[in-house]
Design an enzyme around this catalytic site. Structure first.
Site, short mmCIF file in Angstrom:
data_model
loop_
_atom_site.label_atom_id
_atom_site.label_comp_id
_atom_site.label_asym_id
_atom_site.label_seq_id
_atom_site.Cartn_x
_atom_site.Cartn_y
_atom_site.Cartn_z
N LYS A 10 0.99 -1.29 0.13
CA LYS A 10 0.24 0.14 0.17
C LYS A 10 0.94 1.20 0.16
CE LYS A 10 -3.61 2.29 2.81
NZ LYS A 10 -4.31 2.21 3.95
N SER A 26 -2.93 3.29 -17.29
CA SER A 26 -2.09 2.97 -16.15
C SER A 26 -1.87 4.22 -15.19
CB SER A 26 -0.75 2.41 -16.53
OG SER A 26 -0.02 3.65 -17.13
N TYR A 59 -2.80 -0.71 -13.74
CA TYR A 59 -1.73 -1.22 -13.53
C TYR A 59 -0.27 -0.16 -13.67
CZ TYR A 59 -1.19 -0.33 -18.75
OH TYR A 59 -1.23 0.11 -19.78
#
Length: 159
Positions: A10, A26, A59
């Site tokens: 995280k 992305s 991503y």
């Protein structure tokens, strides 16, 4: 018992530094942040916009190390603005029984105002003999928490 998804890494409260709507997709993230918590390029990430509540799945691609870049690219750029505060998560799938036996570890960076690591936490699930786990994490000083964490005391005695 089956497979479960657990947080793997995280980036907590990083700031969006750019948005590039016409990029093919992305999120570009400072590669030093990615490496520190173990986010791989092209790995699925969830991004939660703390400022406005939007969530996206995309991503990451690595940005310049030490630059602090967090650039939301492609269509998702319509949901974010420069200056928004975001959380970026990765998850991993594990066998429930394996977690109960071996535990689990997640790495967390709490960012400063320039997207540099202000605090680094390792959060762990520590297995017990009764097929349960204890949650352990140091308490962050920069982010409020209301969790209960088991303290781990390491013994240096040689009795």
């Amino acid at each position: 018992m089956g497979t479960i998804r657990l947080m793997q890494s995280k980036l907590h409260r990083v700031t969006v530094t750019e948005t590039q709507r016409d990029y093919m997709g992305s999120v570009t993230i400072d590669s030093s942040l990615m490496k520190r918590v173990g986010i791989l390029p092209l790995q699925e990430v969830q991004i939660v916009n703390v400022t406005n509540g939007n969530r996206v799945s995309t991503y990451p691609v690595p940005g310049e190390a030490g630059s602090g870049i967090v650039c939301i690219n492609g269509a998702a750029a319509n949901l974010f603005s420069v200056g928004d505060i975001v959380l970026i998560f990765t998850f991993e799938e594990r066998e429930h029984a394996e977690v109960l036996k071996y535990g689990h570890e997640a790495k967390v960076i709490i960012a400063d105002d320039h997207n540099r690591c202000e605090e680094f936490l390792v959060q762990r699930l520590i297995p017990n003999q009764d097929q349960t786990v204890e949650f352990y994490s140091t308490s962050p000083t920069k982010a409020p928490s209301n969790w209960i964490s088991t303290e781990i005391v390491e013994s240096n005695s040689h009795s």
